[in-house]
Design a protein around this motif. Structure first.
Motif, mmCIF file in Angstrom:
data_model
loop_
_atom_site.group_PDB
_atom_site.id
_atom_site.type_symbol
_atom_site.label_atom_id
_atom_site.label_comp_id
_atom_site.label_asym_id
_atom_site.label_seq_id
_atom_site.Cartn_x
_atom_site.Cartn_y
_atom_site.Cartn_z
ATOM 1 N N SER A 13 40.511 4.819 44.950
ATOM 2 C CA SER A 13 41.133 5.927 44.213
ATOM 3 C C SER A 13 40.380 7.217 44.508
ATOM 4 N N ASP A 14 41.117 8.272 44.821
ATOM 5 C CA ASP A 14 40.416 9.520 45.137
ATOM 6 C C ASP A 14 39.942 10.235 43.869
ATOM 7 N N ARG A 15 40.191 9.589 42.713
ATOM 8 C CA ARG A 15 39.678 10.175 41.455
ATOM 9 C C ARG A 15 38.707 9.235 40.779
ATOM 10 N N LEU A 16 38.206 8.267 41.518
ATOM 11 C CA LEU A 16 37.472 7.179 40.874
ATOM 12 C C LEU A 16 36.307 7.663 40.021
ATOM 13 N N TYR A 17 35.482 8.542 40.559
ATOM 14 C CA TYR A 17 34.251 8.901 39.842
ATOM 15 C C TYR A 17 34.404 10.225 39.099
ATOM 16 N N GLY A 18 34.163 10.150 37.807
ATOM 17 C CA GLY A 18 34.216 11.366 36.999
ATOM 18 C C GLY A 18 33.128 11.316 35.954
ATOM 19 N N VAL A 19 33.180 12.238 35.000
ATOM 20 C CA VAL A 19 32.178 12.246 33.938
ATOM 21 C C VAL A 19 32.852 12.204 32.566
ATOM 22 N N PHE A 20 32.124 11.596 31.646
ATOM 23 C CA PHE A 20 32.567 11.554 30.252
ATOM 24 C C PHE A 20 31.616 12.432 29.450
ATOM 25 N N TYR A 21 32.114 13.581 29.053
ATOM 26 C CA TYR A 21 31.312 14.503 28.260
ATOM 27 C C TYR A 21 31.612 14.278 26.787
ATOM 28 N N GLU A 22 30.554 14.091 26.008
ATOM 29 C CA GLU A 22 30.733 14.047 24.552
ATOM 30 C C GLU A 22 29.694 14.947 23.914
ATOM 31 N N ASP A 23 30.080 15.639 22.843
ATOM 32 C CA ASP A 23 29.099 16.402 22.083
ATOM 33 C C ASP A 23 28.341 15.423 21.199
ATOM 34 N N ILE A 24 27.375 14.749 21.826
ATOM 35 C CA ILE A 24 26.482 13.777 21.183
ATOM 36 C C ILE A 24 25.087 14.194 21.630
ATOM 37 N N ASN A 25 24.053 13.855 20.914
ATOM 38 C CA ASN A 25 22.674 14.214 21.316
ATOM 39 C C ASN A 25 22.512 15.726 21.511
ATOM 40 N N HIS A 26 23.225 16.539 20.734
ATOM 41 C CA HIS A 26 23.209 18.002 20.910
ATOM 42 C C HIS A 26 23.551 18.387 22.350
ATOM 43 N N ALA A 27 24.576 17.757 22.864
ATOM 44 C CA ALA A 27 24.996 18.042 24.245
ATOM 45 C C ALA A 27 25.513 19.465 24.398
ATOM 46 N N ALA A 28 26.170 19.989 23.366
ATOM 47 C CA ALA A 28 26.736 21.345 23.458
ATOM 48 C C ALA A 28 25.738 22.348 22.898
ATOM 49 N N ASP A 29 25.657 22.491 21.575
ATOM 50 C CA ASP A 29 24.710 23.443 20.990
ATOM 51 C C ASP A 29 23.290 22.925 21.209
ATOM 52 N N GLY A 30 22.463 23.768 21.835
ATOM 53 C CA GLY A 30 21.117 23.311 22.185
ATOM 54 C C GLY A 30 21.136 22.555 23.495
ATOM 55 N N GLY A 31 22.245 22.610 24.217
ATOM 56 C CA GLY A 31 22.370 21.890 25.479
ATOM 57 C C GLY A 31 23.186 22.692 26.484
ATOM 58 N N LEU A 32 24.356 22.134 26.834
ATOM 59 C CA LEU A 32 25.176 22.756 27.877
ATOM 60 C C LEU A 32 25.625 24.171 27.503
ATOM 61 N N TYR A 33 25.859 24.394 26.227
ATOM 62 C CA TYR A 33 26.262 25.734 25.779
ATOM 63 C C TYR A 33 25.035 26.643 25.866
ATOM 64 N N ALA A 34 25.173 27.769 26.547
ATOM 65 C CA ALA A 34 23.987 28.581 26.864
ATOM 66 C C ALA A 34 23.442 29.391 25.687
ATOM 67 N N GLU A 35 24.143 29.388 24.555
ATOM 68 C CA GLU A 35 23.648 30.109 23.364
ATOM 69 C C GLU A 35 22.211 29.686 23.045
ATOM 70 N N LEU A 36 21.329 30.669 22.798
ATOM 71 C CA LEU A 36 19.918 30.373 22.546
ATOM 72 C C LEU A 36 19.548 30.400 21.072
ATOM 73 N N VAL A 37 20.438 30.930 20.230
ATOM 74 C CA VAL A 37 20.142 31.036 18.799
ATOM 75 C C VAL A 37 20.744 29.828 18.079
ATOM 76 N N GLN A 38 19.921 29.190 17.274
ATOM 77 C CA GLN A 38 20.441 28.060 16.485
ATOM 78 C C GLN A 38 20.946 28.565 15.136
ATOM 79 N N ASN A 39 22.085 28.034 14.690
ATOM 80 C CA ASN A 39 22.674 28.389 13.391
ATOM 81 C C ASN A 39 22.964 29.894 13.337
ATOM 82 N N ARG A 40 23.625 30.380 14.367
ATOM 83 C CA ARG A 40 23.828 31.828 14.509
ATOM 84 C C ARG A 40 24.724 32.405 13.418
ATOM 85 N N SER A 41 25.567 31.558 12.831
ATOM 86 C CA SER A 41 26.486 32.103 11.833
ATOM 87 C C SER A 41 26.173 31.606 10.423
#
Ligand code: AHR
Length: 624
Positions: free
Chosen positions: A14-42
């Motif tokens: 399959s030409d689509r065989l390998y992909g990634v499963f992204y989940e916002d777990i382990n602070h994957a987004a805030d404090g991770g992939l999301y480049a925002e540097l301030v925690q609890n900004r709002s």
């Protein structure tokens, strides 16, 4: 000798065989992939969600040169209806400035000398006056950058500044100080590195995004597993104290208008990375977007089915609207919305996942409503049903039968098993029915993050490739983990606030994904068995949330030495559900499991059996 049948047609991979499963777990987004540097900004963290939170989590008071201030989190006349809390500074004495300091994530805010950082904040102050923003060391002795704003508006107004770092550190603080008379109201205090992945505004952290892109994934499943299908069904306007189910419409548009949420993994989720950003990211890394939506059932240990037809109809409509948002012309309502956000060209959505590990019979009633609506309006979209985890036995088989009856295009299978399972199950798909739905191995990992685990997975992938006529898509899981906020192990990519590295499994994924053959030809090995080496493996223990204590750990087995990770023997280990039976009793956990990987001191190349008995106690955090 190894013989390869070069005359055979073989299996087309399959030409689509390998992909990634992204989940916002382990602070994957805030404090991770999301480049925002301030925690609890709002200032939306709150103790009703998580007892250790307050509206001032990650913030602390600063008073300089005789200044005196009282900080509070207020909610009268908020920035907007979705952003209900803000910081109020009641200034008793202005001194040389009073205000707050933000600690960022992990050790602090990372800065690189000579690089630019974009600051923005909303302020409201009846008495005009300056607001000074500095990047400082934790003790305030070193100042890395400074900007001064003039806040003149008695109503909410956005201010921006750019700061250039005069030094490199991974432990800076952002300090915001008001001078002059109060009160001063502040909200959405945000700091981004100018360099984000592909230069996107509100973008992704470059180093982590590049690690993902280097896998050359053909698809991106998002926004997660349990994160997508657990929560209440109320829209934000009917605010629940605890988590709401993931609703994609809450996650697009101006970030200050996205209501935050308390997610399944026990932390506040800003939705700074929302559906638009996920589609954009998929496009940026050359991957097919593959969103997974709730069909109103819940799962992952929570039973909260949505049976009200009117409410369910809204979720069905939201699903159709998502397809229009991704693919519709700019003349359609949701295509227009996409264009307004900056992407007139359709994203080219081809797959949609309906549900994640649905373990309740209400799935059989709800799924057809979604599937039929999609088929009627968007017949080209491939619908992915799900089967839960292989460990769910008869239920897994029932889910598969249902998917066949429903004519699903693919079925999402999940398994977190021992390395020995992966070695023993290389032929799993050899006998799968070729006429029904294709397989999407949406989540898999061998339990542990060692070289031995990676080797077992590599061996298993040869079986997946050999059966790629029936296995269309496969993704290791989970993808990301912040070393200081671990909900679940093993994980593919680990990071802190300024470093990132791949586990051994990452390098296996990279190797396979970047070197996909067109066809797999039949091959056979004959002769002496290849020499065997004992595999040392960590006991892959992860947790539904990290707030589980292990009170009692017993290991019994047939000789050999069992290595317990240091933190585990200290009573703070992590746990992977599915490794054994688990049950919720009296609001706590009681678990048993089997150690399937251990080092044999006898030097034997054979697998040995060990039994691990664990008594665990839940001490807080998400239910599950
Ligand atoms: O990958 C971690 C979790 O495992 C996912 O959220 C869920 O789908 C599965 O149980």
């Amino acid at each position: 000798p190894l013989t390869v049948d070069t005359a055979a047609e073989g299996t087309k991979v399959s030409d689509r065989l390998y992909g990634v499963f992204y989940e916002d777990i382990n602070h994957a987004a805030d404090g991770g992939l999301y480049a925002e540097l301030v925690q609890n900004r709002s200032f939306e963290y709150n103790a009703t969600d998580e007892p250790s939170y307050t509206g001032l989590t990650a913030w602390s008071e600063v008073e300089r040169g005789g200044g005196s201030v009282a900080l509070s989190v207020a909610s009268e006349r908020p920035l907007n209806d979705n952003n209900r809390n803000y910081l109020r500074l009641d200034i008793a004495a202005p001194g040389e400035g009073v205000g707050v300091r933000n600690a960022g994530y992990n050790r602090g805010i990372p800065l690189r000398k000579g690089h630019e950082y974009d600051l923005s904040l909303y302020a409201r102050r009846p008495a005009p006056g300056p607001i000074t923003v500095t990047l400082e060391s934790a003790d305030g002795a070193t100042v890395y950058g400074r900007a001064r704003l003039q806040a003149r508006s008695a109503e909410w107004k956005k201010y921006r500044a750019t700061l250039t770092a005069r030094g490199t550190t991974d432990a800076a603080r952002l300090v915001v100080l008001a001078e002059g008379a109060g009160p001063v109201d502040l909200d959405m205090i945000s700091l981004f590195p100018r360099e984000t992945y592909k230069g996107r505004e509100n973008g992704m952290r470059e180093d982590i995004a590049e690690m993902i892109a280097a896998l050359k994934p053909r698809f991106l499943r998002f926004p997660g597993g349990c994160v997508t299908n657990v929560g209440t069904y109320d829209p934000y306007s009917v605010r629940q104290d605890r988590r709401r189910i993931y609703q994609w419409k809450e996650t697009i548009g101006p970030v200050e208008e996205r209501p935050t949420n308390f997610n399944f993994w026990g932390y506040n989720q800003s939705y700074g990375i929302g559906y638009y950003e996920y589609f954009q990211f998929a496009e940026d890394i050359g991957a097919e977007p593959l969103p997974v939506l709730s069909v109103g059932v819940n799962g992952c240990g929570e039973n909260r089915p949505l049976t009200d037809e009117t409410a369910l109809a809204r979720y069905v409509q939201d699903t159709l609207d998502l397809i229009e948002f991704a693919n519709g012309p700019v003349t359609s309502p949701w295509g227009k919305k996409r264009a307004e956000l900056g992407h007139p060209k359709p994203f080219g959505l081809e797959y949609i996942g309906l549900g994640n590990e649905e373990i309740y019979p209400e799935f059989f009633a709800n799924y057809p409503k979604f599937a039929q609506a999609i088929r009627a309006k968007h017949p080209d979209i491939k619908i992915i049903s799900n089967s839960g985890q292989t460990s769910q036995g008869a239920w897994f088989d029932r889910m598969w039968s249902f998917a066949r009856e429903q004519g699903a295009d693919l079925v999402d299978e999940h398994y977190y098993n021992s390395p020995s399972w992966f070695l023993a199950n290389n032929r799993r798909y050899d006998s799968y029915d070729r006429t029904g739905p294709k397989v999407f191995v949406g989540e898999y990992a061998s339990q542990g993050n060692t070289f031995g685990n990676a080797l077992a997975e590599a061996s298993y992938l040869t079986g997946i490739e050999r059966n790629s006529d029936v296995v269309e898509l496969a993704a290791y899981a989970p993808l990301l983990a912040n070393v200081d906020y671990v909900d679940w192990t093993p994980d593919l990519i680990w990071f802190d606030n300024d470093q990132v590295y791949g586990s051994p499994s990452y390098h296996v994924q990279r190797l396979f994904s970047r070197n996909v053959g067109e066809r797999i030809l039949p091959s056979a090995y004959t002769g002496e068995p290849l020499p065997q080496t004992p595999i040392r493996g960590a006991i892959g223990l992860g947790a539904w949330n990290t707030q589980v204590r292990y009170d009692d750990v017993k290991v019994t087995g047939a000789g050999g030495e069992v290595l317990l990770a240091e933190d585990f023997s200290a009573g703070a280990g992590a746990w992977t559900p599915g490794a054994g039976a688990w049950a919720v009793r009296d609001g706590g956990y009681e678990q048993t499991a089997t150690v399937e990987d251990a080092r044999s001191t006898a030097g034997s190349a054979d697998w040995s059996d060990y039994t691990l008995e664990v008594t665990a106690r839940k001490t807080g955090g998400a239910e599950g």
